[in-house]
Design a protein around this motif. Structure first.
Motif, mmCIF file in Angstrom:
data_model
loop_
_atom_site.group_PDB
_atom_site.id
_atom_site.type_symbol
_atom_site.label_atom_id
_atom_site.label_comp_id
_atom_site.label_asym_id
_atom_site.label_seq_id
_atom_site.Cartn_x
_atom_site.Cartn_y
_atom_site.Cartn_z
ATOM 1 N N LEU A 49 0.840 -1.208 0.000
ATOM 2 C CA LEU A 49 0.000 0.000 0.000
ATOM 3 C C LEU A 49 0.867 1.247 0.000
ATOM 4 C CD1 LEU A 49 0.016 1.124 3.226
ATOM 5 C CD2 LEU A 49 -1.335 -0.937 3.492
ATOM 6 N N ASP A 50 0.236 2.371 -0.380
ATOM 7 C CA ASP A 50 0.917 3.661 -0.397
ATOM 8 C C ASP A 50 -0.126 4.755 -0.172
ATOM 9 O OD1 ASP A 50 3.218 5.394 -0.810
ATOM 10 O OD2 ASP A 50 2.239 5.991 -2.682
ATOM 11 N N TYR A 51 0.274 5.817 0.554
ATOM 12 C CA TYR A 51 -0.608 6.945 0.845
ATOM 13 C C TYR A 51 -0.186 8.164 0.030
ATOM 14 C CZ TYR A 51 -2.321 4.391 4.962
ATOM 15 O OH TYR A 51 -2.868 3.458 5.800
ATOM 16 N N THR A 52 -1.145 9.051 -0.229
ATOM 17 C CA THR A 52 -0.810 10.336 -0.825
ATOM 18 C C THR A 52 -0.101 11.204 0.217
ATOM 19 O OG1 THR A 52 -3.011 11.134 -0.244
ATOM 20 C CG2 THR A 52 -2.696 10.317 -2.489
ATOM 21 N N SER A 53 0.492 12.307 -0.239
ATOM 22 C CA SER A 53 1.262 13.157 0.682
ATOM 23 C C SER A 53 0.379 13.814 1.732
ATOM 24 C CB SER A 53 2.019 14.224 -0.109
ATOM 25 O OG SER A 53 1.121 15.018 -0.861
ATOM 26 N N ARG A 56 -4.933 11.461 2.543
ATOM 27 C CA ARG A 56 -6.369 11.291 2.311
ATOM 28 C C ARG A 56 -6.674 9.988 1.576
ATOM 29 N NH1 ARG A 56 -10.994 14.686 1.604
ATOM 30 N NH2 ARG A 56 -12.737 13.246 1.337
ATOM 31 N N TYR A 57 -5.843 9.623 0.606
ATOM 32 C CA TYR A 57 -6.139 8.471 -0.244
ATOM 33 C C TYR A 57 -5.074 7.393 -0.064
ATOM 34 C CZ TYR A 57 -9.330 11.753 -2.442
ATOM 35 O OH TYR A 57 -10.325 12.668 -2.663
ATOM 36 N N ILE A 69 -8.040 2.081 -5.256
ATOM 37 C CA ILE A 69 -7.831 3.357 -4.574
ATOM 38 C C ILE A 69 -8.986 3.560 -3.608
ATOM 39 C CG2 ILE A 69 -7.634 5.858 -4.840
ATOM 40 C CD1 ILE A 69 -6.419 5.468 -7.509
ATOM 41 N N ILE A 70 -8.642 3.919 -2.351
ATOM 42 C CA ILE A 70 -9.633 4.037 -1.282
ATOM 43 C C ILE A 70 -9.517 5.417 -0.659
ATOM 44 C CG2 ILE A 70 -10.394 3.100 0.942
ATOM 45 C CD1 ILE A 70 -9.209 0.416 0.093
ATOM 46 N N ASP A 71 -10.663 6.056 -0.390
ATOM 47 C CA ASP A 71 -10.711 7.309 0.358
ATOM 48 C C ASP A 71 -10.752 6.955 1.841
ATOM 49 O OD1 ASP A 71 -11.172 9.739 1.502
ATOM 50 O OD2 ASP A 71 -12.774 10.327 0.137
ATOM 51 N N THR A 72 -9.701 7.313 2.578
ATOM 52 C CA THR A 72 -9.589 6.876 3.970
ATOM 53 C C THR A 72 -10.502 7.663 4.904
ATOM 54 O OG1 THR A 72 -7.708 8.376 4.316
ATOM 55 C CG2 THR A 72 -7.218 6.111 3.633
ATOM 56 N N LYS A 73 -11.062 8.801 4.460
ATOM 57 C CA LYS A 73 -11.927 9.577 5.349
ATOM 58 C C LYS A 73 -13.291 8.915 5.517
ATOM 59 C CE LYS A 73 -8.984 12.784 6.248
ATOM 60 N NZ LYS A 73 -8.397 12.864 7.597
ATOM 61 N N LEU A 77 -14.708 3.302 -1.756
ATOM 62 C CA LEU A 77 -13.889 2.749 -2.827
ATOM 63 C C LEU A 77 -14.043 3.619 -4.074
ATOM 64 C CD1 LEU A 77 -12.098 0.401 -3.863
ATOM 65 C CD2 LEU A 77 -14.197 -0.773 -4.524
ATOM 66 N N ILE A 78 -12.951 4.243 -4.500
ATOM 67 C CA ILE A 78 -12.992 5.102 -5.682
ATOM 68 C C ILE A 78 -12.933 4.263 -6.955
ATOM 69 C CG2 ILE A 78 -11.781 6.940 -6.923
ATOM 70 C CD1 ILE A 78 -10.899 8.027 -4.248
ATOM 71 N N LYS A 79 -11.999 3.326 -7.012
ATOM 72 C CA LYS A 79 -11.865 2.474 -8.203
ATOM 73 C C LYS A 79 -11.057 1.246 -7.852
ATOM 74 C CE LYS A 79 -12.319 1.512 -12.591
ATOM 75 N NZ LYS A 79 -13.642 1.237 -13.199
ATOM 76 N N GLU A 80 -11.448 0.126 -8.388
ATOM 77 C CA GLU A 80 -10.633 -1.084 -8.314
ATOM 78 C C GLU A 80 -10.739 -1.812 -9.641
ATOM 79 O OE1 GLU A 80 -11.609 -4.269 -5.732
ATOM 80 O OE2 GLU A 80 -13.775 -4.056 -5.982
ATOM 81 N N PHE A 81 -9.625 -2.427 -10.043
ATOM 82 C CA PHE A 81 -9.592 -3.150 -11.317
ATOM 83 C C PHE A 81 -8.503 -4.202 -11.254
ATOM 84 C CE2 PHE A 81 -7.042 0.637 -11.533
ATOM 85 C CZ PHE A 81 -5.888 0.279 -12.201
#
Length: 464
Positions: A49-53, A56-57, A69-73, A77-81
């Motif tokens: 896994l990796d977080y944005t700076s 948030r994501y 990609i997951i919104d942690t707030k 689930l924004i998108k999975e493929f």
């Protein structure tokens, strides 16, 4: 600052590393308790896994091709493929709009909607194992299974550097957030540090008597942690390149938090160490055991949150680590609640403030200073003789001017040629004479001068 960080505090004989996650989740507020979770994905792991700076994501990647990609707030689930290919690593770019995945053969760039934007299919990008993004320079760094370190400028699409380490396969890579130096851990026990404009490593240091299994850089840039197969965990001072402390233990992954906590994972156990005394002497702060059989592959602290993300063989997990995140965020640097307009403006500002690859160096404070003049080295005797011979040959090759009848006698022509040779030799002979005189003066000053008997009582005696 409106907020301060808070750590676990023990009473009496109680130990902080014995407090379990269930007890912490039961005592914190409702919003914080939702940040501890387990997502079980047994078929497509192990996961990284990796977080944005701004924290948030979160991007997750399964070894068998699962990307999401997951919104942690709000845990949306924004998108999975599914890419239907082996994925070795995943990293966000400057924001959540773009991310890169190191797949089986090439590096692919996607947007947050899962659309493939670009494929780095150059020869030196094949078989990449690890990725790092330098956000101040907009450089994507990758290391492949052949030991080639590649820098790719995502703004221009050009290669900023392609370096051969010469130390074989490498799958340990971390970027120093202080100076953007890339650190590599090798199977020979060495750690090398690189910049894109140098074909040789800036630093090559022997850290372990066995393969390096993990490494991490402190956010301050002057502290590095390494773990090796010799069951040693070492803390290094990067200003002196010396060992500060050595601990017994093994770690497969290491990571520093924004406030200086050190997380390490080995097998199904995760430990967090803390510098409680302030002299870089770390001790155990918290401990967490996964379900038996879960193998932790990566640990990563969520920025601006007291959360530690875990990627393991059966999915991803999140645990609460009090005091790990920076409690106050600067909206000019990273804003977890930024709008789309703020994100676009920040992207433009970052591109205008983009640093060139030449700005990457061990000591960034030297940027803007005047470079000291180089001291000329004294040429050796052989070099001086070779220069003098070359000057003589060049002087002889110049044809002499023919004069009127009676002035072109052979004797006069010979004297002229001899004078040309002497004039060519004169600067070299004068320079050698000055150097000899300088060395003689030094010898005279070093020699002891005989002092008259009447003045010998004023001479200081040498202490033996």
């Amino acid at each position: 600052m409106p907020s301060e960080e808070g750590y676990l505090e023990a009473e009496g004989l109680e130990k902080t590393w014995r407090i379990k996650q269930e007890s912490i989740v039961r005592e914190v507020d409702i919003l914080s308790s939702r940040k501890a979770y387990d997502i079980v994905l047994p078929d497509l792991g192990p996961y990284i896994l990796d977080y944005t700076s701004n924290g948030r994501y979160m991007a997750i990647a399964g070894r068998k091709g699962h990307l999401a990609i997951i919104d942690t707030k709000n845990m949306g689930l924004i998108k999975e493929f599914q890419v239907r290919e082996t994925v070795h690593d995943v990293v966000f770019f400057h924001n959540e709009e773009f991310f890169a995945a190191a797949q089986k053969k090439y590096i692919y760039v996607y947007n947050k909607h899962g659309t493939e934007l670009h494929c780095l299919n150059k020869e030196h990008c094949r078989g990449s194992l690890k990725l790092q993004f330098l956000k101040k320079h907009f450089l994507l760094a990758s290391i492949n299974k052949y030991g080639q370190l590649h820098y790719y400028d995502i703004t221009t699409g050009e290669t900023a550097g392609n370096l051969r380490t010469g130390l074989g396969r490498c799958d340990i890579m971390q970027a120093n957030p202080f100076n953007a130096i890339i650190g590599l851990g090798h199977h020979s026990g060495k750690v090398t540090m690189w910049k894109p404009t140098s074909t040789t490593p800036l630093v090559k240091m022997l850290c372990h008597h066995g393969p390096v299994s993990a490494m991490a850089f402190h956010h301050g840039g002057h502290l590095m942690a390494t773990a090796g197969m010799d069951r040693k965990i070492k803390l290094w001072d990067l200003r002196k390149f010396q060992v500060l402390h050595t601990y017994t233990g093994h770690a497969k992954t290491l990571k520093f938090s924004q406030k200086g906590l050190l997380a390490m994972g080995d097998g199904s156990r995760v430990q967090v160490w803390r510098d409680s005394s302030g002299d870089q002497d770390y001790s155990r702060y918290m401990s967490h055991s996964m379900v038996k059989g879960y193998q932790v592959g990566t640990v990563s602290f969520q920025p601006y949150e007291d959360v530690l993300g875990l990627g393991h063989s059966m999915g991803i997990s999140s645990i609460l680590i009090p005091g790990s995140g920076e409690p106050n965020f600067d909206t000019w640097v990273a804003n977890p609640y930024e709008t789309s307009r703020q994100r676009r403006e920040k992207e433009v500002h970052d591109l205008l403030n983009k640093l060139p690859p030449e700005a990457i160096m061990l000591d960034p404070s030297k940027i803007g200073l005047v470079k000291p003049a180089k001291r000329k080295e004294r040429p050796s005797k052989q070099e001086r003789e070779a220069e003098m011979e070359a000057a003589v040959v060049a002087a002889k090759s110049v044809p002499l001017k023919k004069k009127t009848k009676g002035r072109n006698k052979p004797s006069k022509m010979e004297r002229k040629k001899h004078g040309v040779v002497e004039r060519a030799k004169r600067p070299f002979l004068e320079q050698q004479m000055r150097e000899d005189q300088g060395s003689n003066k030094k010898q005279k000053t070093n020699e002891e001068v005989e002092v008259p008997k009447s003045l010998q009582r004023f001479i200081r005696k040498k202490v033996e």
